[in-house]
Design an enzyme around this catalytic site. Structure first.
Site, PDB file in Angstrom:
ATOM      1  CG  ASP A  55     -59.184  31.041  49.977  1.00 30.15           C
ATOM      2  OD1 ASP A  55     -58.475  30.933  50.987  1.00 30.15           O
ATOM      3  OD2 ASP A  55     -60.184  31.774  49.912  1.00 30.15           O
ATOM      4  CG  ASP A  60     -57.428  33.884  47.914  1.00 29.33           C
ATOM      5  OD1 ASP A  60     -56.638  33.352  48.722  1.00 29.33           O
ATOM      6  OD2 ASP A  60     -58.659  33.812  48.003  1.00 29.33           O
ATOM      7  CG  ASP A  76     -63.177  34.348  47.694  1.00 29.35           C
ATOM      8  OD1 ASP A  76     -62.242  33.876  48.371  1.00 29.35           O
ATOM      9  OD2 ASP A  76     -64.189  34.862  48.191  1.00 29.35           O
TER      10      ASP A  76
END
Length: 802
Positions: free
Chosen positions: A511, A705, A701
């Site tokens: 990410d 996600d 995080d």
């Protein structure tokens, strides 16, 4: 009444025309009523029949009808007692951390786990072989904790709530007991071996039969302490296995010891033949020595995990209503209390700084060596150390509700979940032991026909040399050592398969926000539209964002203090889009353009590379746009270079705009990236990579996600990310150093390599040793040494991972 028949439990007369009976100590015993029958059945079912053998008088009151041991277990059902070691799971399920005593091998773990999981109301039971800690989750409406403890007691083990101090005391007691058994076995073996020299040299030196018989009796007497005391744990473990229909490694050991001893006693009584007292005492000594070293290595491997529990101080300084300090025990702390933490003291609970500015050491929690600055409004965690000046902290979590307790639970879960290689080893060991016992019967019959005088010797050698101790230790020892090593570097494994999966990773997906970047973007521009004022739109935005865990939220809340924020009703978060809520009777939206499709958005401004745009609107119009920019985490370039050397592909899957994602991808040197993805879009992109045959690791995080973290074969969650992301991750990076990802992959590959080396050695040893022992080419004393050395090699090889 039946005058001559009294209740076996309470001693009162048994009424006529009643038939209350319970089988106690092998006989049917009559009871006077349903109550005595129920209590007696409980005593029998919980393995406490010794109560009846040892009582000196009958109970006089109803309170005395239940043995003290059962009443003590019932104390653990009290909510106040449970507060320090029981965690409330979603308000419905309870989870406790327990210490199990008398665990000797993997078969003990299997036996307890299987029995507990069959109980109605027990949702999960997992036991960590390395630390002997059990995690049990149950429905308190169906079963009580005291009943669970009693079921463990019925199996022949003892369980009690975990505390770091108590665990250390139990460990010290076990270590002393193990050493005592080892010392006695060593003394017996030394004395018997001196006598054995006379037997070996006897034929050449003219040993007289009467003297030989005297030496046999002396050897028998010196062997008794080792056989009856030192070897007792082997017999206990073997009997538990047989009772439950599970063949553990202690079964062939016990059979070998008992067979050799009975054969030697027979020869001693008849005064002619070969005795094996020297072999038996040597075997017991070497087995205990190996297990003593294995236990020591196992304890070393879990030291880092145990350190987490020792961080919390037993006492704390609490400020009363008059702001006067008072020392209180940890279990008296409540959420909402105010703590005074002086320089050099350890913080006793999670909380928020109310007053003071200082530096706090969180290294044992995060692996980061640098102190972290703390001031008004910052979060602090139990177990961290205050460095510079006093802090007043409002308690937000104590006991099992702290972050450190959550980390410990995740660590326990990871250590209790067996990797595939460990499960394979257990299955192979069970089959191997079963085949070994069948082979012993066949070999014994063959040698009885060929040379009856050598039958005992051959059977003993085969049973000893082929014990699958090394095979059973091959995987657990390696995974425990590797997990301990990573915890010390701030990398927390929360799933048992994590290391094994890491070794196979060929593609890593990141990410962007909060992962490759610092996750703490700053507002670089505020663009009000129409008659909206800068201060007003900032206040509205901060009020909406105060209920969000997204990394962008802090950028707004830092701009407006708590007193100036407005109350928000009916706040709702739409992952990947933004937040909406009602303020002063009107609905407001903050997020990307997909959140509020009822308004017309103005032409977006030209953004600098790496910047993001957030819109604030109501149901009628756009009120403002906010430009935010983030910074790349240190060490990202280094990490990418390391992954490239390992031939691991790297991609970015982000919900941010293409220009921002492309900017950071170019800086990091990543060519494969996708932007503007919803959580569903990220998961679909991940599935596409997996369909190409790659084992994919995900690093993220945020809330958006969580699905893709759960969908990856192995996943990293950032320690400063959201709770949902941490719960979905297989590995948690407690610190900020992304280089630990590369180190974790290297450790995973090394671990699997060590496990395979252990397997190879154990299988080759057994494959070579068994035929030689069956052919009579290995003496029993040589078999004892070989088996012990084999296990020791596995342990020492695994300790390289530390």
């Amino acid at each position: 009444m039946t005058a001559d028949v009294t209740c076996y439990h309470c001693g009162l007369p048994v009424p006529d025309n009643t038939d209350f009976q319970v089988a106690v100590l092998g006989q049917r015993r009559r009871m006077c009523c349903h109550g005595c029958q129920a209590v007696a059945e409980s005593i029998v079912q919980n393995g406490l029949e010794g109560y009846y053998e040892h009582r000196t008088e009958l109970p006089q009151t109803a309170e005395e009808l239940v043995p003290d041991e059962l009443r003590q277990l019932e104390l653990y059902d009290h909510p106040e007692v449970q507060k320090s070691f029981v965690h409330d799971e979603s308000g419905e399920l309870l989870e406790a951390s327990l210490i199990l005593e008398d665990i000797t091998c993997a078969a003990c773990i299997w036996l307890n786990e299987r029995h507990l999981q069959q109980l109605d109301g027990v949702v999960m039971a997992s036991i960590n072989y390395s630390s002997h800690r059990a995690r049990v989750r149950w429905d308190d409406k169906k079963i009580r904790l005291s009943q669970i403890l009693a079921e463990i007691r019925k199996l022949g083990y003892h369980a009690h709530p975990f505390s770091a101090q108590q665990q250390q005391e139990v460990r010290e007691h076990q270590r002393r007991q193990d050493f005592r058994r080892l010392a006695i076995a060593g003394l017996s073996a030394g004395q018997v071996m001196m006598v054995a020299v006379a037997f070996y040299a006897g034929p050449a030196q003219g040993l007289e039969p009467a003297t030989a018989q005297l030496l046999r009796w002396f050897s028998l007497i010196m062997t008794m302490p080792a056989m009856l005391y030192s070897a007792w744990p082997f017999y206990q473990a073997a009997w538990r296995s047989i009772r439950r229909g599970h063949v553990g490694m202690d079964v062939p050991i016990s059979l070998g010891l008992i067979t050799g001893f009975i054969g030697s006693v027979w020869v001693t009584l008849h005064g002619d033949g070969i005795v094996y007292y020297d072999t038996l005492t040597m075997l017991i000594f070497f087995l205990l020595a190996t297990r003593y070293l294995e236990r020591h290595a196992r304890e070393k491997s879990i030291e880092a995990a145990e350190n987490l529990h020792r961080l919390i101080p037993p006492m704390a300084t609490r400020l009363d209503e008059n702001q006067q300090p008072q020392i209180v025990p940890l279990h008296d702390l409540q959420v909402g209390d105010t703590l005074l933490v002086k320089p050099g003291e350890t913080i006793a609970g999670d909380g928020t700084v109310l007053q003071g500015i200082s530096q706090v050491d969180e290294s044992l929690l995060t692996g980061e060596s640098r102190p972290v600055p703390k001031s008004l409004g910052d979060h602090v965690y139990a177990g961290s150390i205050n460095y510079e000046s006093p802090l007043q902290v409002q308690v937000g979590g104590v006991g099992e509700q702290t972050v450190i307790a959550g980390i410990a639970r995740l660590l326990d879960r990871a250590q209790a979940e067996k990797p595939r290689l460990a499960r394979v080893a257990d299955i192979v060991a069970v089959y191997f032991t079963t085949i070994l016992l069948v082979a012993v019967v066949v070999i014994g019959l063959v040698w009885w026909w060929i040379a009856p005088e050598r039958c005992f010797e051959i059977i003993l050698a085969v049973l000893v040399v082929s014990c699958p101790c090394a095979l059973s230790l091959a995987a657990p020892a390696a995974f425990a050592a590797a997990g301990s090593h990573l915890v010390g570097r701030g990398v927390l494994l929360t799933r048992g398969h994590a290391l094994e999966s890491l070794a196979q990773v060929r593609h890593i997906v990141f990410d962007k926000t909060g992962t490759l970047t610092m996750g703490r973007p700053r507002i670089t521009a505020v663009l009000p539209y129409g008659d909206a004022q800068r201060e007003d739109v900032l206040r509205l935005a901060a009020s909406l964002e105060q209920s969000s865990e997204h990394p962008l939220a802090r950028s707004f809340t830092e701009m407006v203090n708590t007193a100036q924020r407005l109350p928000v009703l009916d706040a709702g978060n739409q992952p990947g889009k933004g937040i909406s809520g009602e303020i002063n009777g009107e609905r407001y939206y903050i997020g990307n353009a997909a959140l509020n499709t009822n308004v017309t958005y103005p032409e977006p401004p030209v953004l600098p590379p790496g910047s993001s745009l957030v819109w604030l609107s109501n149901p009628r119009r756009v009120l403002a746009a906010f430009v935010l920019a983030d910074a790349m985490r240190p060490g990202v370039g280094q990490l990418m270079a390391s992954l490239k050397e390992r031939q691991i592909m790297v991609s970015i899957l982000s919900g941010d705009r293409a220009s921002s994602v492309q900017h950071f991808a170019d800086v990091a040197g990543i060519t494969s990236w996708k932007s503007d993805l919803t959580p569903e879009g990220k998961l679909a992109a991940l599935r596409e990579m997996q369909q190409q045959g790659n084992v994919v690791a995900m690093v993220g995080d945020g809330i958006n996600d969580a699905p893709v973290l759960a969908g990856a074969q192995v996943s990293f969650a950032m320690g400063n990310g959201t709770q949902m992301a941490r719960a979905s991750g297989d590995i948690i990076l407690l610190g900020e150093n992304l280089q630990e990802i590369d180190h974790a992959i290297a450790t995973g590959r090394f671990t699997v390599s060590v496990v395979r080396q252990n397997f190879t050695w154990a299988l080759i040893y057994n494959a070579v040793a068994l035929p030689f022992a069956a052919a009579g080419l290995i003496a029993p004393w040589m078999a004892a040494i070989g088996m012990s050395v084999s296990s020791l090699i596995v342990i020492l090889n695994s300790l390289r991972l530390r």
